[in-house]
Design an enzyme around this catalytic site. Structure first.
Site, PDB file in Angstrom:
ATOM      1  N   ARG A   1      35.672  -9.726-103.476  1.00 54.17           N
ATOM      2  CA  ARG A   1      34.743 -10.189-102.433  1.00 54.17           C
ATOM      3  C   ARG A   1      33.656  -9.161-102.251  1.00 54.17           C
ATOM      4  O   ARG A   1      33.936  -7.985-102.051  1.00 54.17           O
ATOM      5  CB  ARG A   1      35.489 -10.292-101.092  1.00 54.17           C
ATOM      6  CG  ARG A   1      36.137 -11.562-100.857  1.00 54.17           C
ATOM      7  CD  ARG A   1      36.567 -11.796 -99.428  1.00 54.17           C
ATOM      8  NE  ARG A   1      36.677 -10.706 -98.480  1.00 54.17           N
ATOM      9  CZ  ARG A   1      36.889 -10.895 -97.194  1.00 54.17           C
ATOM     10  NH1 ARG A   1      36.962 -12.116 -96.704  1.00 54.17           N
ATOM     11  NH2 ARG A   1      37.014  -9.891 -96.374  1.00 54.17           N
TER      12      ARG A   1
ATOM     13  N   THR B   1      28.350  -9.813 -98.282  1.00 50.92           N
ATOM     14  CA  THR B   1      28.150 -11.270 -98.180  1.00 50.92           C
ATOM     15  C   THR B   1      29.476 -12.018 -98.068  1.00 50.92           C
ATOM     16  O   THR B   1      29.501 -13.184 -97.698  1.00 50.92           O
ATOM     17  CB  THR B   1      27.422 -11.805 -99.424  1.00 50.92           C
ATOM     18  OG1 THR B   1      28.283 -11.609-100.556  1.00 50.92           O
ATOM     19  CG2 THR B   1      26.104 -11.086 -99.654  1.00 50.92           C
TER      20      THR B   1
ATOM     21  N   ASP C   1      43.700  -4.818 -95.612  1.00 52.19           N
ATOM     22  CA  ASP C   1      43.323  -5.173 -96.980  1.00 52.19           C
ATOM     23  C   ASP C   1      44.583  -5.208 -97.844  1.00 52.19           C
ATOM     24  O   ASP C   1      45.189  -4.174 -98.127  1.00 52.19           O
ATOM     25  CB  ASP C   1      42.330  -4.136 -97.524  1.00 52.19           C
ATOM     26  CG  ASP C   1      41.797  -4.538 -98.889  1.00 52.19           C
ATOM     27  OD1 ASP C   1      42.625  -4.788 -99.793  1.00 52.19           O
ATOM     28  OD2 ASP C   1      40.573  -4.611 -99.054  1.00 52.19           O
TER      29      ASP C   1
ATOM     30  N   ASP D   1      44.652  -3.055-101.121  1.00 54.08           N
ATOM     31  CA  ASP D   1      44.784  -1.625-100.853  1.00 54.08           C
ATOM     32  C   ASP D   1      46.201  -1.283-100.406  1.00 54.08           C
ATOM     33  O   ASP D   1      46.751  -0.246-100.782  1.00 54.08           O
ATOM     34  CB  ASP D   1      43.783  -1.184 -99.775  1.00 54.08           C
ATOM     35  CG  ASP D   1      42.373  -1.069-100.337  1.00 54.08           C
ATOM     36  OD1 ASP D   1      42.228  -1.000-101.571  1.00 54.08           O
ATOM     37  OD2 ASP D   1      41.421  -1.053 -99.536  1.00 54.08           O
TER      38      ASP D   1
HETATM   39  C1  PRP Z   1      41.245 -10.253-100.964  1.00 58.42           C
HETATM   40  C2  PRP Z   1      42.422 -11.190-101.047  1.00 58.42           C
HETATM   41  C3  PRP Z   1      41.791 -12.459-101.524  1.00 58.42           C
HETATM   42  C4  PRP Z   1      40.459 -12.431-100.835  1.00 58.42           C
HETATM   43  C5  PRP Z   1      40.500 -13.349 -99.646  1.00 58.42           C
HETATM   44  O1  PRP Z   1      40.903  -9.767-102.209  1.00 58.42           O
HETATM   45  O2  PRP Z   1      43.449 -10.730-101.893  1.00 58.42           O
HETATM   46  O3  PRP Z   1      41.635 -12.548-102.925  1.00 58.42           O
HETATM   47  O4  PRP Z   1      40.232 -11.086-100.404  1.00 58.42           O
HETATM   48  O5  PRP Z   1      39.271 -13.431 -99.060  1.00 58.42           O
HETATM   49  P1  PRP Z   1      38.409 -14.772 -99.022  1.00 58.42           P
HETATM   50  O6  PRP Z   1      39.344 -15.876 -98.670  1.00 58.42           O
HETATM   51  O7  PRP Z   1      37.390 -14.483 -97.953  1.00 58.42           O
HETATM   52  O8  PRP Z   1      37.778 -14.959-100.371  1.00 58.42           O
HETATM   53  P2  PRP Z   1      39.697  -8.719-102.426  1.00 58.42           P
HETATM   54  O9  PRP Z   1      38.444  -9.449-102.752  1.00 58.42           O
HETATM   55  O10 PRP Z   1      39.682  -7.743-101.298  1.00 58.42           O
HETATM   56  O11 PRP Z   1      40.125  -8.005-103.780  1.00 58.42           O
HETATM   57  P3  PRP Z   1      41.415  -7.104-104.104  1.00 58.42           P
HETATM   58  O12 PRP Z   1      42.611  -8.032-104.121  1.00 58.42           O
HETATM   59  O13 PRP Z   1      41.089  -6.578-105.447  1.00 58.42           O
HETATM   60  O14 PRP Z   1      41.529  -6.036-103.049  1.00 58.42           O
HETATM   61  N1  URA Z   2      41.264  -9.835 -97.744  1.00 62.78           N
HETATM   62  C1  URA Z   2      42.258  -9.050 -97.274  1.00 62.78           C
HETATM   63  O1  URA Z   2      42.935  -8.354 -98.052  1.00 62.78           O
HETATM   64  N2  URA Z   2      42.499  -9.051 -95.945  1.00 62.78           N
HETATM   65  C2  URA Z   2      41.793  -9.809 -95.086  1.00 62.78           C
HETATM   66  O2  URA Z   2      42.083  -9.777 -93.877  1.00 62.78           O
HETATM   67  C3  URA Z   2      40.751 -10.608 -95.594  1.00 62.78           C
HETATM   68  C4  URA Z   2      40.518 -10.610 -96.932  1.00 62.78           C
END
Ligand code: PRP
Ligand code: URA
Length: 213
Positions: free
Chosen positions: A108, A112, A204, A207
């Site tokens: 993400r 944005t 997150d 993380d």
């Molecule tokens: C997080 C989560 C989803 C997404 C959800 O991933 O694991 O994939 O955000 O958000 P959305 O519904 O608003 O799209 P992130 O993009 O943080 O990547 P990561 O898993 O690599 O930390």
């Molecule tokens: N992605 C995450 O990992 N946590 C949130 O709360 C939203 C998006």
């Protein structure tokens, strides 16, 4: 069922609720967090696999020969959305050890909140597989919607989405974008905040699973 939509299942099992509370706690360390994500994936996965088809095979018990049910040979695929979805794969594989695993990389944009794809590899023949897309977090819904668009674009048809925590905004958006997809949710949280994080949420997920940040 959620808002009259039979394709949406929100888990109401006390074990799932208890384990999600442990994930929410900011003092839960990486090791424990990862283990609990895997356990919840098994519990939500158990619900999502309720309608798996069965065949019958002949088995010799110590008493007699009987026709007994086994999971039908239909091909399955587990598709985590990277990174955080990886945390749910182990639990799903414990339920379906012969499933193949695909990967979709999405991140993400921090400003944005739009998802960006960086990787996609799916097991063939994807059009014949029962596909389980896994990601602990459904926030705005953008990542799940785009991941499922990608899978459909490559021929996937029979798709179920599983998450641990959803925001109402993302859940409604996903259900509207993909009305043919069944959605299983560990817990429906209150709302998104101004940074599109789920409240109360767990922070997150990527993380916390991988100990980054
Ligand atoms: C997080 C989560 C989803 C997404 C959800 O991933 O694991 O994939 O955000 O958000 P959305 O519904 O608003 O799209 P992130 O993009 O943080 O990547 P990561 O898993 O690599 O930390
Ligand atoms: N992605 C995450 O990992 N946590 C949130 O709360 C939203 C998006």
């Amino acid at each position: 069922m959620y808002n009259g939509n039979e394709n949406i299942v929100i888990c109401d099992h006390p074990l799932v609720k208890h384990k999600i509370t442990m994930l929410r706690n900011k003092n839960t360390g990486t090791n424990e967090f990862r283990a609990i994500v895997e356990e919840i994936a098994m519990l939500v996965g158990y619900e999502a696999l309720r309608d798996l088809e069965l065949d019958e095979i002949e088995v010799e018990t110590p008493i007699e020969t009987a026709m007994c049910p086994v999971i039908a040979g239909k091909k399955q695929a587990i598709v985590p959305i990277l990174r955080a979805g990886l945390g749910m794969v182990g639990g799903m594989l414990k339920l379906m050890p012969t499933a193949k695993v695909g990967h979709i990389g999405m991140y993400r944009d921090e400003e944005t909140f739009e998802p960006h794809e960086y990787f996609c590899k799916l097991p063939a023949p994807i059009e014949e597989r029962k596909i389980f897309v896994v990601d602990p977090m459904l926030a705005t819904g953008g990542s799940a919607i785009d991941a499922i668009n990608l899978i459909k674009g490559r021929g996937g048809k029979d798709i179920t989405f599983l998450c641990i925590i959803a925001a109402p905004e993302g859940l409604e958006k996903l259900a509207a974008a993909h009305p043919d997809v069944k959605i299983f949710v560990g817990n429906l949280d209150r709302e998104l905040n101004a940074n599109a994080y789920i409240c109360p949420g767990l922070g997150d997920a990527g993380d916390r699973i991988f100990g980054t940040k």
